[in-house]
Motif scaffolding. Structure first.
Motif, PDB file in Angstrom:
ATOM      1  N   VAL A 158      27.301 -67.558 -16.388  1.00  0.00           N
ATOM      2  CA  VAL A 158      25.907 -67.817 -16.034  1.00  0.00           C
ATOM      3  C   VAL A 158      25.118 -66.547 -16.310  1.00  0.00           C
ATOM      4  N   GLU A 159      23.825 -66.733 -16.544  1.00  0.00           N
ATOM      5  CA  GLU A 159      23.000 -65.586 -16.914  1.00  0.00           C
ATOM      6  C   GLU A 159      21.583 -65.744 -16.382  1.00  0.00           C
ATOM      7  N   PHE A 192      26.755 -71.063 -19.914  1.00  0.00           N
ATOM      8  CA  PHE A 192      27.404 -71.233 -21.212  1.00  0.00           C
ATOM      9  C   PHE A 192      28.894 -71.459 -21.040  1.00  0.00           C
ATOM     10  N   LEU A 193      29.470 -72.090 -22.050  1.00  0.00           N
ATOM     11  CA  LEU A 193      30.899 -72.422 -22.068  1.00  0.00           C
ATOM     12  C   LEU A 193      31.395 -72.335 -23.504  1.00  0.00           C
ATOM     13  N   SER A 218      24.287 -68.583 -36.307  1.00  0.00           N
ATOM     14  CA  SER A 218      24.347 -68.940 -34.884  1.00  0.00           C
ATOM     15  C   SER A 218      25.759 -69.131 -34.364  1.00  0.00           C
ATOM     16  N   VAL A 219      26.705 -69.470 -35.233  1.00  0.00           N
ATOM     17  CA  VAL A 219      28.076 -69.707 -34.784  1.00  0.00           C
ATOM     18  C   VAL A 219      28.624 -68.420 -34.163  1.00  0.00           C
ATOM     19  N   GLY A 220      29.132 -68.508 -32.969  1.00  0.00           N
ATOM     20  CA  GLY A 220      29.676 -67.340 -32.297  1.00  0.00           C
ATOM     21  C   GLY A 220      28.682 -66.590 -31.426  1.00  0.00           C
ATOM     22  N   THR A 221      27.431 -67.089 -31.298  1.00  0.00           N
ATOM     23  CA  THR A 221      26.418 -66.367 -30.523  1.00  0.00           C
ATOM     24  C   THR A 221      26.117 -67.004 -29.171  1.00  0.00           C
ATOM     25  N   PHE A 222      26.596 -68.209 -28.897  1.00  0.00           N
ATOM     26  CA  PHE A 222      26.174 -68.937 -27.693  1.00  0.00           C
ATOM     27  C   PHE A 222      26.671 -68.264 -26.408  1.00  0.00           C
ATOM     28  N   GLU A 223      27.685 -67.444 -26.519  1.00  0.00           N
ATOM     29  CA  GLU A 223      28.182 -66.697 -25.374  1.00  0.00           C
ATOM     30  C   GLU A 223      27.230 -65.568 -24.990  1.00  0.00           C
ATOM     31  N   TYR A 224      26.347 -65.191 -25.926  1.00  0.00           N
ATOM     32  CA  TYR A 224      25.525 -64.005 -25.731  1.00  0.00           C
ATOM     33  C   TYR A 224      24.025 -64.284 -25.656  1.00  0.00           C
ATOM     34  N   LEU A 234      28.854 -74.511 -25.771  1.00  0.00           N
ATOM     35  CA  LEU A 234      27.609 -75.082 -25.260  1.00  0.00           C
ATOM     36  C   LEU A 234      26.839 -73.996 -24.509  1.00  0.00           C
ATOM     37  N   ARG A 235      25.519 -74.064 -24.593  1.00  0.00           N
ATOM     38  CA  ARG A 235      24.661 -73.165 -23.826  1.00  0.00           C
ATOM     39  C   ARG A 235      23.415 -73.935 -23.400  1.00  0.00           C
ATOM     40  N   TYR A 236      23.088 -73.841 -22.116  1.00  0.00           N
ATOM     41  CA  TYR A 236      21.876 -74.465 -21.586  1.00  0.00           C
ATOM     42  C   TYR A 236      20.982 -73.371 -21.021  1.00  0.00           C
TER      43      TYR A 236
END
Length: 652
Positions: A365-366, A389-390, A147-153, A405-407
């Motif tokens: 934002v997505e 996400f940030l 999961s590390v490195g995936t929160f942007e996507y 972070l991702r919400y």
């Protein structure tokens, strides 16, 4: 309440990690800047980041002569294919997650993106990952493990993420005005496989670039190491890609790109089960996969705070099936699948300094909507999500601290097909901390928490529609990159990564609620001034079923340990020779054990650099040189026996 508590823990963890890092930043007197280390092997080891990521570039994609897109990925440590020689029957497993025992091609714990568009990876019964697109369309494949490195996507990438990038006209024209034509022809002996790929690239000026690629690939049934034909492994996939980019504004700060890729496949009188395990009957199956992407970028020349990327994508996949026996009453055989994923992502990258700390902050934002028609074993409905996400890479004095972070807010609506509506939300994220000495040695550690929100496939089970699959991953590792290590002019890059992942509240598997996986991944590359090089990739892992009352402690989806070693030499005249050995260890930690295997592959390539042959590339390879019979652990078919591959390409 549980979700709110997780939110507080994530926020407090980020603050706790930030405070000591800021203190370190204030005491740092200088930033360590090291010259990049280039190892002249087949793959660059990503030693500059704490993220466990493997990048397969265009040169390696060409060299591998893969028949399916899935086959591009299995050389990355931690990645295993369930089959792989056919587009429909292949599935991708990363760190023990992804494919599910040949029952489903994906368990939603491995994400797949093409130029930012979410594609494939539906949880369809007895059908593979649905990654039907042709490998000839791509110039870059990136595998993020864990999961590390995936929160942007995206969210829920417990096993990891695959990110594919299609070719651009400038890759052939070099960014200069002109016209280029590239023709690629390939053949493999095992199944008489043929491929023709034609690429037209045109740049009339520095404003416009246009690309068109058409690839036709066909493959007959292959033969295993015992000389037996593996039935229903033949396929035919015509594909094409159209892509255009317009650059405008002062210094070409703005760019607008429109692309469309299309792959079709037609199978007549084939088993419904693409994994070849259960005889449900035969079907005629037509597959049509289409992805449209519109991307706008603005990289301001006046401000490092403005680097905008907006991507609108639509991925549409249709699978039409009908039973070859008109008297059949099995609803599976007459099930048509049609799902469309529309996604809009807007992101800005800001580079700035605060005191002694240099930031590379991505904020975005997505919006994503997945619309699927109802079908047998695949409930229909709409899955709509909004996300913010940030991610901030903070560098100071040799340290790199990267909180993320991702919400996500989700609404699922199945009322059109007699199901209910559901609302879910989740806050997820993590952080990595890396320190590098001026010697080229670095250490790193990371933590990630992600949630796999409920999916359309579970609409028929209301208890699962408000339950996220949760995962925590801890990683620790070290890397080293330096030149002139043993002899003048050589280069060495090594990265070792240890991880532990615990997944709870699982809804993807029958009678499994908790799983723990732990392992070590190794990537290394070494080259000498004389052109000799070595590549090493290894994965050693254990998986455990932690479900209360489980009949077995083993995690059934855990791949066998694997070591992949390549030794080669690049000659100054454009010749590259390589031997590769792939060792799959005996897998006894399973209720269905498999023996070990050691496969030899050899290859030689020649890229003319001058004279009448300038622009010609020739490749010859032999896979499974000793014609060994083996069936990799988790695969449902024996692997191909000895296979000769030859290709010829020319750029005009």
């Amino acid at each position: 309440m549980a979700s709110s508590a997780r939110m507080r823990r994530l926020l407090l963890s980020s603050v706790a990690l930030t405070v000591p890092c800021t203190a370190l930043a204030q005491s740092a007197s200088e930033v360590i800047i090291l010259a990049p280390i280039s190892v002249e092997s087949d793959r660059e080891v990503q030693t500059q980041t704490a993220t466990p990521v493997t990048v397969i570039d265009s040169e390696e994609i060409e060299a591998r002569q893969a028949s399916t897109t899935a086959e591009l990925l299995d050389s990355a440590p931690g990645v295993t294919l369930v089959n792989g020689s056919t587009p429909g029957g292949s599935a991708i497993n990363i760190r023990g997650f992804g494919a599910w025992s040949g029952t489903y091609g994906n368990d939603q714990m491995v994400q797949i993106q093409i130029d930012g568009a979410s594609s494939g990876a539906e949880e369809l019964y007895r059908i593979g990952t649905q990654l039907y697109t042709d490998p000839a369309l791509y110039k870059r494949a990136e595998v993020i493990r864990g999961s590390v490195g995936t929160f942007e996507y995206g969210s829920g990438a417990i096993g990891g993420m695959v990110r594919l990038e299609t070719k651009d006209a400038s890759d052939f024209t070099g960014g200069e005005p002109g016209f280029k034509l590239r023709q690629y022809l390939g053949y493999n002996s095992n199944g008489d496989g043929l491929v023709s790929s034609t690429t037209l690239a045109y740049q009339p000026d520095d404003v416009l670039e246009l690309l068109f690629n058409y690839t036709y690939r066909e493959q007959g049934e292959y033969v295993d190491g015992n000389g037996d034909t593996e039935s229903d492994t033949d396929f035919e996939t015509p594909s094409y890609l159209m892509k255009g980019t317009v650059h405008f504004g002062e210094d070409r700060e703005h760019a607008l790109t429109l692309s469309y890729n299309d792959t079709q496949s037609s199978e007549q009188d084939v088993p419904y089960d693409q994994f070849g395990q259960v005889d449900f009957g035969n079907v005629d199956r037509d597959i049509h996969s289409r992805t449209t992407i519109l991307q706008y970028t603005y990289d301001s020349m006046d401000s490092d705070l403005i680097n905008v990327d907006v991507t609108l994508s639509r991925a549409d996949q249709e699978i039409e099936q009908s039973p070859t026996d008109p008297t059949s009453t099995n609803s599976l055989l007459d099930a048509d699948h049609d799902y469309v994923t529309t996604k809009l992502t807007a992101k800005n990258t800001m580079e700035f300094a605060s005191g002694e700390v240099d930031h590379r902050l991505r904020v975005g934002v997505e919006y994503m909507n997945r619309d699927r028609l109802d079908a047998s074993s695949a409930p229909g409905g709409d899955d709509t999500r909004y996300a913010i996400f940030l991610v901030d890479d903070m560098e100071f004095g040799g340290f790199t601290f990267s909180p993320a972070l991702r919400y996500e807010d989700q609404n699922i609506d199945g009322t059109d097909y007699g199901y209910d509506t559901y609302h879910n939300q989740a806050l997820m994220g993590g952080a990595s901390l890396r320190y590098q000495w001026d010697s080229g040695f670095a250490v790193f550690a990371s933590y990630a928490y992600t949630e796999g929100l409920p999916i359309l496939d579970d609409l028929s089970n209301p208890a699962y529609m408000t339950q996220s699959q949760t995962s925590t991953t801890y990683e620790i590792g070290a890397s080293y990159a330096s030149g002139s290590v043993i002899a003048p002019g050589d280069a060495l890059a090594v990265k070792v990564n240890g991880y532990q992942t615990h997944v709870s509240d699982i809804t993807s598997y029958s009678n499994v609620t908790d799983v723990e996986v732990q392992g070590i991944e190794v990537e290394a590359a070494y080259s000498t001034a004389a052109g000799y090089y070595t590549d090493l990739n290894a994965s050693i892992a254990n998986g455990y079923n932690r479900t209360v009352g489980a009949t077995s402690d083993y995690w059934s989806q855990q791949p066998a340990d694997q070591v992949r070693l390549g030794i080669g030499r690049r000659l100054g005249n454009g010749v590259n020779m390589k031997w590769e050995g792939v060792y799959n260890a005996e897998m006894t930690r399973s209720t269905d054990p498999t023996p070990s295997s050691f496969i030899h592959n050899i290859s030689v390539s020649y890229a003319a650099q001058q004279g009448m042959l300038d622009g010609i590339e020739m490749r010859l390879a032999v896979e499974n040189l000793m014609d060994e019979y083996y069936q990799p652990h988790l695969a449902t078919r024996a692997a191909p026996g000895r296979t000769f591959k030859v290709s010829l390409a020319k750029t005009f």
